[in-house]
Design a protein around this motif. Structure first.
Motif, PDB file in Angstrom:
ATOM      1  N   PHE A  56      22.988 -19.123  48.868  1.00 40.91           N
ATOM      2  CA  PHE A  56      24.228 -19.344  48.125  1.00 40.91           C
ATOM      3  C   PHE A  56      24.158 -18.832  46.695  1.00 40.91           C
ATOM      4  O   PHE A  56      25.194 -18.692  46.042  1.00 40.91           O
ATOM      5  CB  PHE A  56      24.628 -20.817  48.183  1.00 40.91           C
ATOM      6  N   SER A  57      22.954 -18.496  46.219  1.00 40.51           N
ATOM      7  CA  SER A  57      22.837 -17.935  44.872  1.00 40.51           C
ATOM      8  C   SER A  57      22.878 -16.408  44.864  1.00 40.51           C
ATOM      9  O   SER A  57      22.952 -15.802  43.789  1.00 40.51           O
ATOM     10  CB  SER A  57      21.543 -18.422  44.208  1.00 40.51           C
ATOM     11  N   LEU A  58      22.826 -15.778  46.038  1.00 45.43           N
ATOM     12  CA  LEU A  58      22.836 -14.315  46.099  1.00 45.43           C
ATOM     13  C   LEU A  58      24.181 -13.762  45.636  1.00 45.43           C
ATOM     14  O   LEU A  58      25.232 -14.334  45.946  1.00 45.43           O
ATOM     15  CB  LEU A  58      22.576 -13.827  47.528  1.00 45.43           C
ATOM     16  N   PRO A  59      24.176 -12.647  44.927  1.00 50.47           N
ATOM     17  CA  PRO A  59      25.441 -12.007  44.541  1.00 50.47           C
ATOM     18  C   PRO A  59      26.106 -11.378  45.768  1.00 50.47           C
ATOM     19  O   PRO A  59      25.458 -11.113  46.788  1.00 50.47           O
ATOM     20  CB  PRO A  59      25.006 -10.938  43.533  1.00 50.47           C
ATOM     21  N   GLU A  60      27.399 -11.147  45.678  1.00 48.48           N
ATOM     22  CA  GLU A  60      28.164 -10.593  46.804  1.00 48.48           C
ATOM     23  C   GLU A  60      27.594  -9.272  47.332  1.00 48.48           C
ATOM     24  O   GLU A  60      27.543  -9.091  48.548  1.00 48.48           O
ATOM     25  CB  GLU A  60      29.636 -10.432  46.433  1.00 48.48           C
ATOM     26  N   PRO A  61      27.149  -8.330  46.475  1.00 43.50           N
ATOM     27  CA  PRO A  61      26.576  -7.098  47.040  1.00 43.50           C
ATOM     28  C   PRO A  61      25.353  -7.357  47.934  1.00 43.50           C
ATOM     29  O   PRO A  61      25.152  -6.662  48.927  1.00 43.50           O
ATOM     30  CB  PRO A  61      26.196  -6.276  45.805  1.00 43.50           C
ATOM     31  N   ALA A  62      24.551  -8.367  47.603  1.00 45.33           N
ATOM     32  CA  ALA A  62      23.400  -8.705  48.441  1.00 45.33           C
ATOM     33  C   ALA A  62      23.859  -9.276  49.785  1.00 45.33           C
ATOM     34  O   ALA A  62      23.271  -8.979  50.824  1.00 45.33           O
ATOM     35  CB  ALA A  62      22.492  -9.697  47.725  1.00 45.33           C
ATOM     36  N   ILE A  63      24.920 -10.059  49.765  1.00 45.52           N
ATOM     37  CA  ILE A  63      25.484 -10.590  51.013  1.00 45.52           C
ATOM     38  C   ILE A  63      26.025  -9.439  51.857  1.00 45.52           C
ATOM     39  O   ILE A  63      25.828  -9.401  53.074  1.00 45.52           O
ATOM     40  CB  ILE A  63      26.574 -11.637  50.730  1.00 45.52           C
ATOM     41  N   ASP A  64      26.677  -8.481  51.225  1.00 46.46           N
ATOM     42  CA  ASP A  64      27.195  -7.314  51.961  1.00 46.46           C
ATOM     43  C   ASP A  64      26.063  -6.546  52.640  1.00 46.46           C
ATOM     44  O   ASP A  64      26.191  -6.140  53.799  1.00 46.46           O
ATOM     45  CB  ASP A  64      27.975  -6.386  51.030  1.00 46.46           C
ATOM     46  N   ARG A  65      24.944  -6.352  51.946  1.00 46.76           N
ATOM     47  CA  ARG A  65      23.802  -5.659  52.548  1.00 46.76           C
ATOM     48  C   ARG A  65      23.231  -6.477  53.713  1.00 46.76           C
ATOM     49  O   ARG A  65      22.846  -5.924  54.736  1.00 46.76           O
ATOM     50  CB  ARG A  65      22.720  -5.388  51.505  1.00 46.76           C
ATOM     51  N   LEU A  66      23.200  -7.774  53.542  1.00 43.05           N
ATOM     52  CA  LEU A  66      22.721  -8.654  54.589  1.00 43.05           C
ATOM     53  C   LEU A  66      23.624  -8.564  55.827  1.00 43.05           C
ATOM     54  O   LEU A  66      23.140  -8.485  56.959  1.00 43.05           O
ATOM     55  CB  LEU A  66      22.731 -10.084  54.042  1.00 43.05           C
ATOM     56  N   LEU A  67      24.926  -8.542  55.625  1.00 43.94           N
ATOM     57  CA  LEU A  67      25.872  -8.456  56.736  1.00 43.94           C
ATOM     58  C   LEU A  67      25.721  -7.152  57.512  1.00 43.94           C
ATOM     59  O   LEU A  67      25.978  -7.120  58.724  1.00 43.94           O
ATOM     60  CB  LEU A  67      27.308  -8.601  56.227  1.00 43.94           C
ATOM     61  N   ASP A  68      25.317  -6.093  56.834  1.00 46.96           N
ATOM     62  CA  ASP A  68      25.114  -4.807  57.505  1.00 46.96           C
ATOM     63  C   ASP A  68      24.029  -4.887  58.585  1.00 46.96           C
ATOM     64  O   ASP A  68      24.007  -4.071  59.504  1.00 46.96           O
ATOM     65  CB  ASP A  68      24.745  -3.712  56.503  1.00 46.96           C
ATOM     66  N   ALA A  69      23.130  -5.848  58.470  1.00 48.62           N
ATOM     67  CA  ALA A  69      22.020  -5.972  59.419  1.00 48.62           C
ATOM     68  C   ALA A  69      22.415  -6.707  60.701  1.00 48.62           C
ATOM     69  O   ALA A  69      21.675  -6.676  61.672  1.00 48.62           O
ATOM     70  CB  ALA A  69      20.854  -6.697  58.760  1.00 48.62           C
ATOM     71  N   TYR A  70      23.564  -7.368  60.706  1.00 53.18           N
ATOM     72  CA  TYR A  70      23.973  -8.153  61.867  1.00 53.18           C
ATOM     73  C   TYR A  70      24.668  -7.282  62.896  1.00 53.18           C
ATOM     74  O   TYR A  70      25.466  -6.409  62.552  1.00 53.18           O
ATOM     75  CB  TYR A  70      24.900  -9.303  61.441  1.00 53.18           C
ATOM     76  N   PRO A  71      24.394  -7.536  64.186  1.00 45.31           N
ATOM     77  CA  PRO A  71      25.060  -6.759  65.244  1.00 45.31           C
ATOM     78  C   PRO A  71      26.545  -7.113  65.314  1.00 45.31           C
ATOM     79  O   PRO A  71      26.950  -8.206  64.930  1.00 45.31           O
ATOM     80  CB  PRO A  71      24.336  -7.188  66.512  1.00 45.31           C
ATOM     81  N   LEU A  72      27.321  -6.187  65.801  1.00 47.17           N
ATOM     82  CA  LEU A  72      28.747  -6.427  65.978  1.00 47.17           C
ATOM     83  C   LEU A  72      28.969  -7.396  67.133  1.00 47.17           C
ATOM     84  O   LEU A  72      28.313  -7.298  68.169  1.00 47.17           O
ATOM     85  CB  LEU A  72      29.485  -5.114  66.239  1.00 47.17           C
ATOM     86  N   ILE A  73      29.895  -8.318  66.954  1.00 50.50           N
ATOM     87  CA  ILE A  73      30.251  -9.251  68.019  1.00 50.50           C
ATOM     88  C   ILE A  73      30.789  -8.453  69.201  1.00 50.50           C
ATOM     89  O   ILE A  73      31.580  -7.527  69.038  1.00 50.50           O
ATOM     90  CB  ILE A  73      31.314 -10.263  67.513  1.00 50.50           C
ATOM     91  N   GLY A  74      30.350  -8.810  70.406  1.00 49.45           N
ATOM     92  CA  GLY A  74      30.797  -8.122  71.608  1.00 49.45           C
ATOM     93  C   GLY A  74      29.899  -6.971  72.017  1.00 49.45           C
ATOM     94  O   GLY A  74      30.147  -6.323  73.017  1.00 49.45           O
ATOM     95  N   ARG A  75      28.865  -6.726  71.217  1.00 53.69           N
ATOM     96  CA  ARG A  75      27.929  -5.632  71.534  1.00 53.69           C
ATOM     97  C   ARG A  75      26.515  -6.144  71.390  1.00 53.69           C
ATOM     98  O   ARG A  75      26.235  -7.000  70.566  1.00 53.69           O
ATOM     99  CB  ARG A  75      28.143  -4.462  70.578  1.00 53.69           C
ATOM    100  N   ARG A  76      25.625  -5.577  72.151  1.00 53.21           N
ATOM    101  CA  ARG A  76      24.211  -5.902  72.011  1.00 53.21           C
ATOM    102  C   ARG A  76      23.652  -5.100  70.847  1.00 53.21           C
ATOM    103  O   ARG A  76      24.010  -3.945  70.664  1.00 53.21           O
ATOM    104  CB  ARG A  76      23.445  -5.542  73.275  1.00 53.21           C
TER     105      ARG A  76
END
Length: 171
Positions: A56-76
């Protein structure tokens, strides 16, 4: 992924191995490094609280980079198959997979990042409902929801990494 290593063994890992194990849980080198630096943890809960506080202390750009690592819903993850050939994480119904992919695409267009949700135990219909509900959020609200979902995912993965509080019984 590291599984069931126990809190004591985790606390005793080298810095490099601890960061590696934590990265598998949170997809952030910075977060993994900070969590590893704060060892030893007296309990699972202490590690979970620290992970939440750091997330919760991470800045938004760090969260955006983190989100890039997650697979898309509906795909393996890491699948080279086309979207029409993807298997749903819940069943082999291509129509459900197509609806999930379409809804996730609309979500990404709306917010600029992929949909993330701690889906353990959820049906595809429940995920579709969550995507639809969250499409009504403004960006600030959705970013708060995303952080909460990331925290749930982190906790689930940290629990899997550590195993049960008190460790496994040796037979």
């Amino acid at each position: 992924m590291h599984q069931g290593i126990g809190l004591d063994a985790f606390n005793e890992l080298s810095q490099h191995k601890a960061v590696h194990a934590l990265y598998e849980c949170c997809y952030s080198v910075a977060l993994a490094g900070d969590l590893a630096d704060a060892r030893p943890y007296p309990s699972h809960d202490a590690l979970f609280r620290r992970a939440d506080a750091l997330l919760f202390s991470l800045p938004e750009p760090a969260i955006d980079r983190l989100l890039d690592a997650y697979p898309l819903i509906g795909r393996r993850p890491r699948s080279a198959k086309s979207q029409a050939e993807q298997c749903s994480i819940w069943d082999d119904d291509l129509a459900v997979t197509a609806r999930l992919s379409e809804a996730a695409g609309l979500y990404a267009e709306r917010f600029g990042f992929g949909f993330v949700m701690c889906v353990g135990g959820c049906s595809a219909a429940e995920v579709l409902t969550a995507i639809d509900d969250r499409m009504h959020h403004d960006e600030e609200t959705e970013r708060k929801v995303v952080r909460n979902e990331l925290a749930k995912i982190n906790r689930t993965r940290l629990e899997r990494m550590l195993g049960p509080e008190g460790g496994f019984q040796n037979w």
